[in-house]
Design an enzyme around this catalytic site. Sequence first.
Site, PDB file in Angstrom:
ATOM      1  N   TYR A   6      51.508  40.964  37.596  1.00  0.00           N
ATOM      2  CA  TYR A   6      51.723  42.231  36.874  1.00  0.00           C
ATOM      3  C   TYR A   6      53.165  42.720  36.856  1.00  0.00           C
ATOM      4  O   TYR A   6      53.377  43.924  36.722  1.00  0.00           O
ATOM      5  CB  TYR A   6      50.854  43.351  37.479  1.00  0.00           C
ATOM      6  CG  TYR A   6      49.362  43.096  37.517  1.00  0.00           C
ATOM      7  CD1 TYR A   6      48.657  42.760  36.364  1.00  0.00           C
ATOM      8  CD2 TYR A   6      48.642  43.218  38.703  1.00  0.00           C
ATOM      9  CE1 TYR A   6      47.293  42.550  36.404  1.00  0.00           C
ATOM     10  CE2 TYR A   6      47.277  43.009  38.746  1.00  0.00           C
ATOM     11  CZ  TYR A   6      46.604  42.679  37.592  1.00  0.00           C
ATOM     12  OH  TYR A   6      45.245  42.482  37.638  1.00  0.00           O
ATOM     13  N   TYR A 133      37.734  48.135  33.477  1.00  0.00           N
ATOM     14  CA  TYR A 133      38.428  46.949  34.001  1.00  0.00           C
ATOM     15  C   TYR A 133      37.401  46.090  34.730  1.00  0.00           C
ATOM     16  O   TYR A 133      36.715  46.572  35.636  1.00  0.00           O
ATOM     17  CB  TYR A 133      39.556  47.338  34.972  1.00  0.00           C
ATOM     18  CG  TYR A 133      40.225  46.119  35.571  1.00  0.00           C
ATOM     19  CD1 TYR A 133      41.292  45.500  34.928  1.00  0.00           C
ATOM     20  CD2 TYR A 133      39.751  45.550  36.750  1.00  0.00           C
ATOM     21  CE1 TYR A 133      41.870  44.355  35.451  1.00  0.00           C
ATOM     22  CE2 TYR A 133      40.325  44.406  37.280  1.00  0.00           C
ATOM     23  CZ  TYR A 133      41.386  43.816  36.625  1.00  0.00           C
ATOM     24  OH  TYR A 133      41.960  42.683  37.145  1.00  0.00           O
ATOM     25  N   ASP A 223      29.250  46.678  37.874  1.00  0.00           N
ATOM     26  CA  ASP A 223      30.376  45.982  38.492  1.00  0.00           C
ATOM     27  C   ASP A 223      30.850  46.863  39.643  1.00  0.00           C
ATOM     28  O   ASP A 223      31.637  47.792  39.445  1.00  0.00           O
ATOM     29  CB  ASP A 223      31.477  45.761  37.445  1.00  0.00           C
ATOM     30  CG  ASP A 223      32.743  45.155  38.058  1.00  0.00           C
ATOM     31  OD1 ASP A 223      32.800  45.007  39.295  1.00  0.00           O
ATOM     32  OD2 ASP A 223      33.671  44.850  37.290  1.00  0.00           O
ATOM     33  N   LYS A 250      35.869  42.221  46.400  1.00  0.00           N
ATOM     34  CA  LYS A 250      36.842  42.954  47.221  1.00  0.00           C
ATOM     35  C   LYS A 250      36.417  43.171  48.671  1.00  0.00           C
ATOM     36  O   LYS A 250      36.674  42.317  49.510  1.00  0.00           O
ATOM     37  CB  LYS A 250      37.217  44.260  46.523  1.00  0.00           C
ATOM     38  CG  LYS A 250      37.993  44.003  45.228  1.00  0.00           C
ATOM     39  CD  LYS A 250      38.713  45.228  44.698  1.00  0.00           C
ATOM     40  CE  LYS A 250      39.742  44.857  43.664  1.00  0.00           C
ATOM     41  NZ  LYS A 250      39.284  44.934  42.283  1.00  0.00           N
TER      42      LYS A 250
END
Length: 401
Positions: A6, A133, A223, A250
Amino acid sequence: MIWYPYVQMKTMTPPCKIVDANGVYLYTENQKLIDSISSWWSVIHGYKHPELNRALVEQAEKFSHVMLGGLTHEPVKKLADKLESFLPGDLNYCFFSDSGSVAVEVALKMALQYYMNRGEEQRTMILALEHAYHGDTFKTMEAGDDEDYHFVLKAYGPSRYVVHIPTEIPALEQAFEKYHSCLNCFIVEPLLQGAGGMRMYDISFLKRARELCDKYGVLLIFDEVATGFGRTGNRFVADLVLPDILVLGKALTGGYIGHAVTVANQKVYDGFYDDVPEHALMHGPTFMGNPLACSVALKSIELFETQDYMSAIHRIEAITRREMEGFTDERIKEIRIMGGCVCVEVRDAAVLKGYQQFAYERGVFSRPFLKYLYAMVPYIIKEDELVKVLQTMKEWFIMKK
Ligand SMILES: *Cc1c(COP(=O)(O)O)cnc(C)c1O
């Protein structure tokens, strides 16, 4: 040469080099930093946790990896059993993969194939949220709606397969009315949209989504790669509204190793389970069910339960509300708090320029993006450490008048 994420490599400020990490602290050669974002929201127990370390070492001494095609092992069996009892409802069928993006891909593939297996091949469309996202792989980019990350997709023109709606019930109802016969799933980051700007919305939207999915036979996918394991102040948002497919990543391994899981309910599993070989799910990441990842994930979930993390998260939320109470500044658009997440949205991204260095000098690691200055701390953080993170955020506005 390392190619970093990024950033424009030509103009980026060099990243801080970490030489050690313990509890909530990251150590550079000459600075000690509280990690206020838990290494992309994953390190919920902090670093160098003795029990997580032990789980890894013990498994490494047996074997670090075997494939899950034609082989199986105890760590993956134990983790699947644990998830089956730990997760709500009939979310019982665990498909493992190596990252959140891949686990979302698997969920989207399951939803598409679920209907293909039933001969409903017209159901090719996905309903998703604005500012969503879901990862950086191609189908997850398409389901996502974040131009700041995924502008490369513009090369393909508008998607024929994804419709994005705001988190408003009338828009939800209209989308179902219009597209229901072509939809295979509705995918959401429930209650808290992370990378799209820490946007928070009400549970009533998800309750209505569940009703509409039932009415029109559309699969509901949560999600929870970011929201799972307590981040919203709920263990899982799936405890409040039950999806058909749940994606975790995560914090699944306590942030120790990349691993993720796509968990299907009975109905979805049954859509694949029959005598037709072509009805099998054709997917298999090389490192799925990695024994090290499964061992550490299992220990992470045990700690989550035995250390009563939900109380710790409620305490983090209460301290955050107390510290941010009444704090205003004309440059701030909104301060949002939910569970273990706080976000200060500014009106102009330029306001946050230099914050990372400012925080570094005060012993806090932070990484604001776009207009969002936020914290998602490890759950083991002590009150004075959390106060320091929040004070640093406030000081930035007080000192830069
Ligand atoms: C981080 C994230 C992903 C992608 O996970 P990776 O492990 O980075 O591939 C997917 N969905 C959500 C909601 C996320 O926050």
